[in-house]
Enzyme design. Sequence first.
Site, PDB file in Angstrom:
ATOM      1  N   LYS A  79       3.912 -15.525   2.434  1.00 24.47           N
ATOM      2  CA  LYS A  79       3.815 -16.273   1.185  1.00 24.47           C
ATOM      3  C   LYS A  79       5.260 -16.527   0.738  1.00 24.47           C
ATOM      4  CE  LYS A  79       1.362 -17.890  -2.313  1.00 24.47           C
ATOM      5  NZ  LYS A  79       0.474 -19.053  -2.199  1.00 24.47           N
ATOM      6  N   ASP A 127     -10.559  -8.964   8.056  1.00 24.21           N
ATOM      7  CA  ASP A 127     -11.986  -8.942   7.728  1.00 24.21           C
ATOM      8  C   ASP A 127     -12.568 -10.345   7.785  1.00 24.21           C
ATOM      9  OD1 ASP A 127     -12.048  -6.231   7.397  1.00 24.21           O
ATOM     10  OD2 ASP A 127     -13.138  -6.311   5.497  1.00 24.21           O
ATOM     11  N   ASP A 187      -2.479 -18.593   2.134  1.00 29.44           N
ATOM     12  CA  ASP A 187      -3.619 -19.359   1.603  1.00 29.44           C
ATOM     13  C   ASP A 187      -4.091 -20.392   2.624  1.00 29.44           C
ATOM     14  OD1 ASP A 187      -1.033 -20.062   0.960  1.00 29.44           O
ATOM     15  OD2 ASP A 187      -1.481 -20.840  -1.026  1.00 29.44           O
ATOM     16  N   ASP A 228      -5.006  -7.051   5.828  1.00 35.15           N
ATOM     17  CA  ASP A 228      -6.237  -6.354   5.450  1.00 35.15           C
ATOM     18  C   ASP A 228      -7.332  -7.393   5.166  1.00 35.15           C
ATOM     19  OD1 ASP A 228      -8.015  -4.430   4.662  1.00 35.15           O
ATOM     20  OD2 ASP A 228      -6.956  -3.844   2.852  1.00 35.15           O
ATOM     21  N   TYR A 248       0.811  -1.221   0.000  1.00 39.45           N
ATOM     22  CA  TYR A 248       0.000   0.000   0.000  1.00 39.45           C
ATOM     23  C   TYR A 248       0.844   1.269   0.000  1.00 39.45           C
ATOM     24  CZ  TYR A 248      -3.864  -3.179   1.118  1.00 39.45           C
ATOM     25  OH  TYR A 248      -4.778  -4.195   1.087  1.00 39.45           O
TER      26      TYR A 248
END
Length: 352
Positions: free
Chosen positions: A191, A251, A223, A247, A141
């Site tokens: 990852k 959620d 994952d 992020d 970001y």
Amino acid sequence: MEAKIVVLPGDGIGPEVTAEALRILEAVAKRGNHSFAYDTQLMGGCSIDRHGVALTGEALAACQASSAVLLGAVGGPKWDDPSAKVRPEQGLLALRKGLGVFANLRPVKVHPALIDSSPLKPERLAGVDILVIRELTGGLYFGQPKGRDVKDGHERAVDTLEYHDFEVQRVVELAFRLANDRKRKVTSVDKANVLESSRLWRQISTSIGKANPGIALDHMLVDTASMRLITSPGSFDVLVTENMFGDILTDEASVLAGSMGMLPSASIGNGGPGLYEPIHGSAPDIAGKGIANPVGTILSAAMLLRHSLGLPAEAAAIEAAVYRTIADGCRTADLGGSLGASRMTDEILKRL
Ligand code: NAD
């Protein structure tokens, strides 16, 4: 104690839920002889309407000079044009960067009385108590370069995923410190099979793990983590990860608790003012009706007392009052009840 708290009510239901959290903070102040001074500032769509920017330099300076910042939510359909140059979320990014809050903490606990509000089977939810920590000021970001150009006759978009060693180190060390007061287990999510930044993340978290032998460290690919959060959420204690993975996973984890309206968050850095806000947005569909669930913001105020003002007993008292209020059957509309925001707060105050 004395503290200066900047309040950023924001847009939509933001002003409604922050008003309820302030009633709780005032009750705590009165009981404990603390003096909290509140400075209300504009951020988000309301600031765009007044000043043409989502966060003015003066509002940011007030936040930087405070003991802590309590935020409602920003945004709404009025400012939602994706091509607009000025957008409410720009205020959020500027505030996080300006306060140096590099870690976003989201505790996810499932109240036994609310298990039926969750989309998951009850047996999967027993004992779920997770602290998700998302790195907040690095990664995709913020990395440079980013932007658009035309290459070989095709339009191209670029984002850069960049991490420095110190950015990883400070957030993973925080995860270990916080795990020390919990079940002493850290799951570091990356990852590393594909991304170089993840291999740096894993290298640094492994060495922090070696320096903290009393805390169990697991590495998990993002994952796999996204599946495990749904299939065995009870197996996590502290989960720490980089900005974009966090992020998404925060959620996902929040759905476990049943309603967006229930969950708090804290964004903290190295000793400066922390930023405290519910995880939900400005909920334009219910704004102005007085029916928003204030619990996420009230629990954010509890985190403010614990992490920024050093008042853990007061924070625990608020959490216990919320817990009892829910256990006694008090419910706002999002949980199938009929209490409005201020009646729900009345019930919490009675039990505080
Ligand atoms: P949202 O969280 O505002 O709402 C999603 C759903 O949950 C809605 O049906 C809403 O009514 C419900 N809900 C949310 N909070 C609730 C509460 N406290 N009590 C009862 N019900 C509640 O998400 P959205 O609809 O995707 O976004 C609306 C606006 O909020 C958008 O402009 C978005 O950009 C913004 N947003 C801001 C933040 C933030 O300020 N940090 C976060 C997310 C979204």
